[in-house]
Design a protein around this motif. Structure first.
Motif, mmCIF file in Angstrom:
data_model
loop_
_atom_site.group_PDB
_atom_site.id
_atom_site.type_symbol
_atom_site.label_atom_id
_atom_site.label_comp_id
_atom_site.label_asym_id
_atom_site.label_seq_id
_atom_site.Cartn_x
_atom_site.Cartn_y
_atom_site.Cartn_z
ATOM 1 N N LEU A 99 -5.370 12.190 4.199
ATOM 2 C CA LEU A 99 -4.286 11.275 3.766
ATOM 3 C C LEU A 99 -4.937 9.759 3.991
ATOM 4 N N GLU A 100 -4.987 9.268 2.695
ATOM 5 C CA GLU A 100 -5.613 8.111 2.605
ATOM 6 C C GLU A 100 -4.714 6.902 2.173
ATOM 7 N N THR A 101 -4.940 5.675 2.544
ATOM 8 C CA THR A 101 -4.122 4.394 2.104
ATOM 9 C C THR A 101 -4.908 3.728 0.878
ATOM 10 N N CYS A 102 -4.118 3.441 -0.087
ATOM 11 C CA CYS A 102 -4.338 2.826 -1.335
ATOM 12 C C CYS A 102 -3.385 1.831 -1.893
ATOM 13 N N ASP A 103 -3.731 1.030 -2.871
ATOM 14 C CA ASP A 103 -2.941 -0.183 -3.255
ATOM 15 C C ASP A 103 -1.501 0.796 -4.088
ATOM 16 N N LYS A 104 -0.439 0.132 -3.688
ATOM 17 C CA LYS A 104 0.736 0.922 -4.344
ATOM 18 C C LYS A 104 0.913 0.232 -5.811
ATOM 19 N N GLY A 127 -2.415 3.677 -12.029
ATOM 20 C CA GLY A 127 -2.111 3.352 -10.797
ATOM 21 C C GLY A 127 -2.637 4.346 -9.497
ATOM 22 N N MET A 128 -3.267 5.262 -9.812
ATOM 23 C CA MET A 128 -4.110 5.891 -8.961
ATOM 24 C C MET A 128 -5.305 5.603 -8.761
ATOM 25 N N PRO A 129 -6.007 5.886 -7.379
ATOM 26 C CA PRO A 129 -7.179 5.217 -6.933
ATOM 27 C C PRO A 129 -8.240 6.249 -7.453
ATOM 28 N N TYR A 130 -7.899 7.502 -7.854
ATOM 29 C CA TYR A 130 -8.735 8.666 -8.092
ATOM 30 C C TYR A 130 -8.318 9.385 -9.330
ATOM 31 N N HIS A 131 -8.971 10.187 -10.044
ATOM 32 C CA HIS A 131 -8.478 11.097 -11.082
ATOM 33 C C HIS A 131 -7.862 12.140 -10.484
ATOM 34 N N GLY A 132 -7.139 12.910 -11.514
ATOM 35 C CA GLY A 132 -6.169 14.122 -10.661
ATOM 36 C C GLY A 132 -4.941 13.807 -11.308
ATOM 37 N N MET A 133 -4.017 14.940 -10.843
ATOM 38 C CA MET A 133 -2.700 14.738 -11.273
ATOM 39 C C MET A 133 -1.753 14.037 -10.694
ATOM 40 N N GLY A 137 0.351 14.040 -7.960
ATOM 41 C CA GLY A 137 1.583 14.086 -7.268
ATOM 42 C C GLY A 137 1.562 14.494 -5.663
ATOM 43 N N LEU A 138 0.338 14.419 -5.202
ATOM 44 C CA LEU A 138 0.303 14.324 -3.645
ATOM 45 C C LEU A 138 0.228 13.002 -3.186
ATOM 46 N N SER A 139 1.316 12.038 -3.569
ATOM 47 C CA SER A 139 0.970 10.765 -3.332
ATOM 48 C C SER A 139 2.539 10.131 -2.724
ATOM 49 N N GLU A 140 2.612 8.946 -2.281
ATOM 50 C CA GLU A 140 3.884 8.526 -2.149
ATOM 51 C C GLU A 140 4.708 8.016 -3.344
ATOM 52 N N TYR A 141 3.752 7.329 -4.065
ATOM 53 C CA TYR A 141 4.520 6.900 -5.138
ATOM 54 C C TYR A 141 3.567 7.271 -6.373
ATOM 55 N N MET A 142 4.416 7.122 -7.573
ATOM 56 C CA MET A 142 3.645 7.360 -8.884
ATOM 57 C C MET A 142 4.314 6.938 -10.215
ATOM 58 N N LEU A 143 3.437 6.279 -10.888
ATOM 59 C CA LEU A 143 3.900 5.728 -12.011
ATOM 60 C C LEU A 143 4.038 6.754 -13.216
ATOM 61 N N ALA A 144 4.934 6.701 -13.999
ATOM 62 C CA ALA A 144 5.246 7.569 -15.045
ATOM 63 C C ALA A 144 5.656 6.850 -16.319
ATOM 64 N N THR A 161 0.815 -1.071 0.187
ATOM 65 C CA THR A 161 0.007 -0.093 0.013
ATOM 66 C C THR A 161 0.879 1.405 -0.099
ATOM 67 N N MET A 162 0.286 2.424 -0.087
ATOM 68 C CA MET A 162 1.040 3.562 -0.221
ATOM 69 C C MET A 162 0.017 4.750 0.319
ATOM 70 N N LYS A 163 0.367 5.955 0.761
ATOM 71 C CA LYS A 163 -0.377 6.889 1.162
ATOM 72 C C LYS A 163 -0.662 8.152 0.145
ATOM 73 N N THR A 164 -1.872 8.603 -0.070
ATOM 74 C CA THR A 164 -2.257 9.630 -1.031
ATOM 75 C C THR A 164 -3.143 10.659 -0.287
ATOM 76 N N ALA A 165 -2.920 11.863 -0.596
ATOM 77 C CA ALA A 165 -3.667 12.869 -0.202
ATOM 78 C C ALA A 165 -4.842 13.120 -1.089
ATOM 79 N N VAL A 166 -6.210 12.914 -0.546
ATOM 80 C CA VAL A 166 -7.383 13.026 -1.270
ATOM 81 C C VAL A 166 -8.127 14.291 -1.030
#
Length: 348
Positions: free
Chosen positions: A18-23, A119-125, A127-134, A4-9
């Motif tokens: 700050l929520e937890t979602c799948d990394k 790789g993100m649980p919701y739409h949006g840019m 970057g306020l997340s622990e990890y990001m696919l690019a 898992t990872m943390k992301t700000a929603v």
């Protein structure tokens, strides 16, 4: 069990958690980046306050610095390695439309702040997340500076695009209206471009910083008549290039009073509230004035911005106002929206 990872929603106006979602994992031609720092742009501040309308839940963050932790099987290992320090940018253009294919990703016909990135649980840019696919084309290497500073490479890239749109020349007189972070970045880059820069702002602490960054003249429009002072400084010729970096409609009218013959007015900032601005078309016609718009940046801008910062040509330390841990994301936004800072940065 997946990692898992943390992301700000953003859940609603003034509500960010700050929520937890799948990394996500890197596969194919994708790269997984561990986000080290994400700066809070005015755009995200306006989402937080409800000025920018988005569909909730929404993940913000587009001023991003991190390092590579995983490579997909199809990624070119001669160019990318685990541990490379990178900024993430140009993730929103479609790269397929006419504008993208002609090197103008910043003006993509399908540019979408609310895209749902892989790789993100919701739409949006994202970057306020622990990890990001690019994808590799969205990554730009940096070095020699802290990630908090590197996160500001994205706004630098936008200013690089703006200055090149205006085609600032050696010896030009440039007027920068507004000494927020974008105005000060315009000041620094135009000064390095060989222009004589005049800045205008009522905040004299910020105009003092502008002088340190290379401005030759400062004007406080609350104490002096802006147009008259510009005319005095230039012996009546006025400015060759004007950058309006403020969101204030009336300032656009001020710019027309300060531009010289064959001059250019660059509308860098979005205007809030958006409303028509009167101007004299005969002035534009008779003086051969150009009105230019600029927004966002493309891959070329990002590459050069990253090089400028990595090589020490541009020092971003003055623009890092505060640093918060991700767990304090709510406090970070509350501080950022006060409007008295340059960049508030969140560390993940």
């Amino acid at each position: 069990m997946s990692e898992t990872m943390k992301t700000a929603v953003f859940r609603d106006v003034k509500k960010i958690e700050l929520e937890t979602c799948d990394k996500p994992g890197a596969a194919g031609n994708k790269i997984l980046v561990k986000i080290d720092a994400s700066a809070i742009c005015t755009w995200e501040q306006r989402v937080y306050t409800g000025v920018n309308k988005v569909e909730f839940p929404f993940i913000g963050g587009h001023e991003i610095a991190g390092h590579i932790v995983e490579l997909g099987d199809d990624v070119d290992r001669t160019e990318w390695n685990i541990g490379d320090k990178v900024v993430i940018g140009a993730t929103l253009p479609c790269r397929n439309c006419y504008y993208c294919k002609t090197g103008n990703e910043q003006s993509c016909e399908h540019f979408n702040h609310s895209a749902h990135l892989e790789g993100m649980p919701y739409h949006g840019m994202g970057g306020l997340s622990e990890y990001m696919l690019a994808a590799p084309e969205c990554l730009f290497k940096y070095d020699n500076v802290a990630p908090e500073q590197a996160a500001v490479i994205e706004p630098v890239s936008c200013v690089v695009h703006s200055v090149e749109t205006a085609d600032v020349q050696l010896g030009d007189t440039v007027l920068v209206i507004g000494c927020g972070i974008m105005g000060l970045l315009h000041t620094a880059i135009c000064a390095k471009q060989g222009a004589a820069v005049i800045v205008s702002d009522v905040n004299e602490e910020r105009t003092a910083l502008a002088k340190e960054l290379g401005a030759k003249f400062v004007i406080n429009p609350a104490k002096e008549n802006l147009a008259e002072r510009v005319s005095d400084i230039t012996n009546g010729r006025k400015a060759q290039v004007i950058f309006d970096t403020t969101p204030i409609p009336s300032v656009v009218e001020d710019a027309f009073q300060c531009v010289g013959n064959t001059g250019k007015i660059v509308l860098y900032s979005s205007i809030h509230p958006a409303e028509p601005v009167p101007f004299d078309p005969n002035c534009v016609h008779g003086k051969s004035i150009q009105i230019l718009g600029t927004a966002n940046s493309n891959s070329r801008d990002f590459m050069r911005a990253a090089q400028m910062v990595s090589s020490g040509v541009l020092d971003l330390r003055p623009f890092i106002s505060e640093i918060y841990e991700a767990e304090d994301i709510k406090q970070a936004f509350e501080s950022a929206v006060k409007g008295d800072k340059f960049r508030v940065v969140v560390k993940f």
